[in-house]
Scaffold this active site. Sequence first.
Site, mmCIF file in Angstrom:
data_model
loop_
_atom_site.group_PDB
_atom_site.id
_atom_site.type_symbol
_atom_site.label_atom_id
_atom_site.label_comp_id
_atom_site.label_asym_id
_atom_site.label_seq_id
_atom_site.Cartn_x
_atom_site.Cartn_y
_atom_site.Cartn_z
ATOM 1 N N CYS A 39 3.004 14.046 3.761
ATOM 2 C CA CYS A 39 4.075 14.826 2.813
ATOM 3 C C CYS A 39 4.637 15.686 3.654
ATOM 4 C CB CYS A 39 3.441 15.437 1.551
ATOM 5 S SG CYS A 39 2.211 14.452 0.667
ATOM 6 N N ARG B 39 8.294 11.674 6.221
ATOM 7 C CA ARG B 39 6.886 12.083 6.100
ATOM 8 C C ARG B 39 6.290 11.447 4.476
ATOM 9 N NH1 ARG B 39 5.038 15.476 9.740
ATOM 10 N NH2 ARG B 39 3.402 15.861 8.279
ATOM 11 N N TRP C 289 3.984 11.779 -0.541
ATOM 12 C CA TRP C 289 3.304 10.592 -0.308
ATOM 13 C C TRP C 289 1.892 10.538 -1.212
ATOM 14 C CZ3 TRP C 289 -0.870 8.075 1.603
ATOM 15 C CH2 TRP C 289 -0.964 6.687 1.976
ATOM 16 N N ASN D 152 0.135 19.429 1.589
ATOM 17 C CA ASN D 152 0.339 18.123 2.504
ATOM 18 C C ASN D 152 -1.285 18.041 2.553
ATOM 19 O OD1 ASN D 152 0.295 16.008 3.838
ATOM 20 N ND2 ASN D 152 1.512 17.116 5.581
ATOM 21 N N GLY D 153 -1.946 16.796 2.251
ATOM 22 C CA GLY D 153 -3.402 16.640 2.657
ATOM 23 C C GLY D 153 -4.104 16.182 1.463
ATOM 24 N N GLU E 42 2.294 -6.322 17.806
ATOM 25 C CA GLU E 42 3.263 -5.391 17.255
ATOM 26 C C GLU E 42 4.413 -5.848 16.801
ATOM 27 O OE1 GLU E 42 5.361 -1.534 17.126
ATOM 28 O OE2 GLU E 42 3.326 -2.294 17.345
ATOM 29 N N LYS F 20 5.881 -4.844 12.882
ATOM 30 C CA LYS F 20 7.279 -4.364 12.720
ATOM 31 C C LYS F 20 7.874 -4.957 11.567
ATOM 32 C CE LYS F 20 7.358 -1.030 14.934
ATOM 33 N NZ LYS F 20 5.899 -0.945 14.756
ATOM 34 N N GLU G 219 6.012 -4.140 8.148
ATOM 35 C CA GLU G 219 6.312 -2.815 7.784
ATOM 36 C C GLU G 219 7.853 -2.579 7.126
ATOM 37 O OE1 GLU G 219 4.325 0.497 10.891
ATOM 38 O OE2 GLU G 219 5.907 -0.724 11.827
ATOM 39 N N HIS H 209 -7.495 -22.397 16.748
ATOM 40 C CA HIS H 209 -8.648 -22.229 16.078
ATOM 41 C C HIS H 209 -8.433 -21.599 14.693
ATOM 42 C CE1 HIS H 209 -10.927 -22.749 19.568
ATOM 43 N NE2 HIS H 209 -9.918 -22.102 20.192
ATOM 44 N N LYS I 190 5.240 8.680 8.101
ATOM 45 C CA LYS I 190 5.173 8.610 9.270
ATOM 46 C C LYS I 190 3.973 9.013 10.034
ATOM 47 C CE LYS I 190 7.623 7.987 13.329
ATOM 48 N NZ LYS I 190 7.788 6.837 13.749
#
Length: 615
Positions: A2, A27, A75, A101-102, A488, A492, A495, A511, A610
């Site tokens: 947050c 954030r 968030w 935040n937390g 990666e 992307k 996301e 496989h 983030k």
Amino acid sequence: MCGIVGYIGHREAYPIVIKGLKRLEYRGYDSAGIMLFDGNDLKVSKTKGKVSDLEEKSIDIANANATIGMGHTRWATHGVPNDVNSHPHLSNSGKIAIIHNGIIENYEPLKKELINRGYVFKSDTDTEVLVNLIEEVQKKEKLKLGKAVQVALNQVVGAYAICVFDVEKPDEIVVARLGSPLAIGVGKDEYFIASDASPFIEYTSNAIYLEDEEMAVIRRHKPLKIRKIKDDSMVDPYIQELQMNLEQIEKGGYDHFMLKEIYEQPNVIKDTYRGRLHSNQGLIQMSGVEDNLEKFLNAERILIVACGTSWHAGLVAEYVIEEFARIPVEVEYASEFRYRNPIITAKDIVIAISQSGETADTLAAIKLAKEKGAFVFGVCNVVGSSISRESHAGAYTHAGPEIGVASTKAFTTQITVLTMIALRLAKAKGTLTNSDFFRYLQELEIIPEKVAEALKTNDIAKEIASIYKDAPNCLYLGRGYNFPVALEGALKLKEISYIHAEGYPAAEMKHGPIALIDEKMPVIVIAPKQGHYDKVVSNIQEIKSRSGKIIAIVTKGDTQVKQLADHVIEIPETSDALSPLITTIPLQLLSYHIAVMRECNVDQPRNLAKSVTVE
């Protein structure tokens, strides 16, 4: 997770807080809120949605002429995103306001006890429990706000960065942190509070970063007082001069921060090796490595701990370090590391990688490694961050602020740092010939030029994106150094476009994943000329025979793959070990354009934040 902004001083608080929230919206962005105090009344406005929604809702209080205020962009952890669960939260009396935040892990027993004492709760959040706990402590023990916050925090378990305001103490804000970042900007007769320095960079270049288990009472026209939460001991404030500038946190004419950060990579890679890589002299000088060279050379094993994109950079490092320096490397998800009773000894080196330097899981892994006697080397981007302080030594990536939630330049600068470490160790151990060592130094030095050339594939990436933007699934394949790049690239796409995508070692396709391939399945194959080229060509033929749509990343001038693939993106040639720095570029561009065409919020993808500061 947050974003926190606060102000106390002589300016109007509202525009400072709102602008600060916009800069911290990366954030958390499922809800937002603001509190202002004009000397008489506590004014609160909060809403589900973005900071722009908060602005619309806050028109009535925007001209409150308040010189103290605090705001929050959320968030969600406890409670769905809605107006009620948004911060700030008020105590039952309406006199104390908090932003947080937390996560408060023991909020349920605390809440039950407070309900037994007559407290009523409006939200589903753990934060409302904390503000009422502070009020209860204050009333029961007849304490001032700062002391009540300290006593309450000694009763909670979890992580937090908090700002607390009490109408009975109209000239102060109390802040505290444990596991979540909090910076205090120091101006002339004014203070700024934020999760990072970006909200106040235009007002002051002086900042204090609270350490874990520290709190500060910030008073108007008075010196700052910092104390340890546990034992109440005083702490001398350490004021740092910020290196950030305003231009770094603005879009600079780009449509999105992500696109800006993709295009910054030639420069930030150069910034990362500047002063460290001296190809003409055949030297790599990194003080964190040089000062601890014997530890690295005597290490029986290197453990790399990281999450998300940083974990993918760690996988590249595993290949590079083992290839160059011949030291065994294991790469672990930090989120799993501490929970599986890992075997760690004093002969291990743990490299912890994090863009923000605040990743909760990675911090927990560091603490466990230190308890077991391992030497911890941090690789992060944010100066003064928790990981940089918790590590025994380390190296900054110098990527500059990364605002887009989906990491791009963090990945390539992390690989740059880790490659330099591998080369330095190889030089010291004699596991590379002098000619190979010089060759890699020279190649790494010109990588920024090749990244710039790879960025010229933007138009073809955009064209391919227009063809596959509605695909429901996508497969990414790579071998060797480019297997992590496949992971990666898939991350992307997931996301920012919300398309299901998976990355695989190309040889593993037969496989299992080959069952998914049909004429509707786009398969992105990373197939540079260096490395396992012939094997990858065989994998491409397997896809072709099953009517899969092949998008190939190839070395410029390739003819063999071009005959098989539906689309090719050509990149400049480099050595196999350095190829991830180039092959990742078109994958970033492809994901970006697909997300834009799908009208997704590129910089703030749903459900993501983030900096993941809770476990």
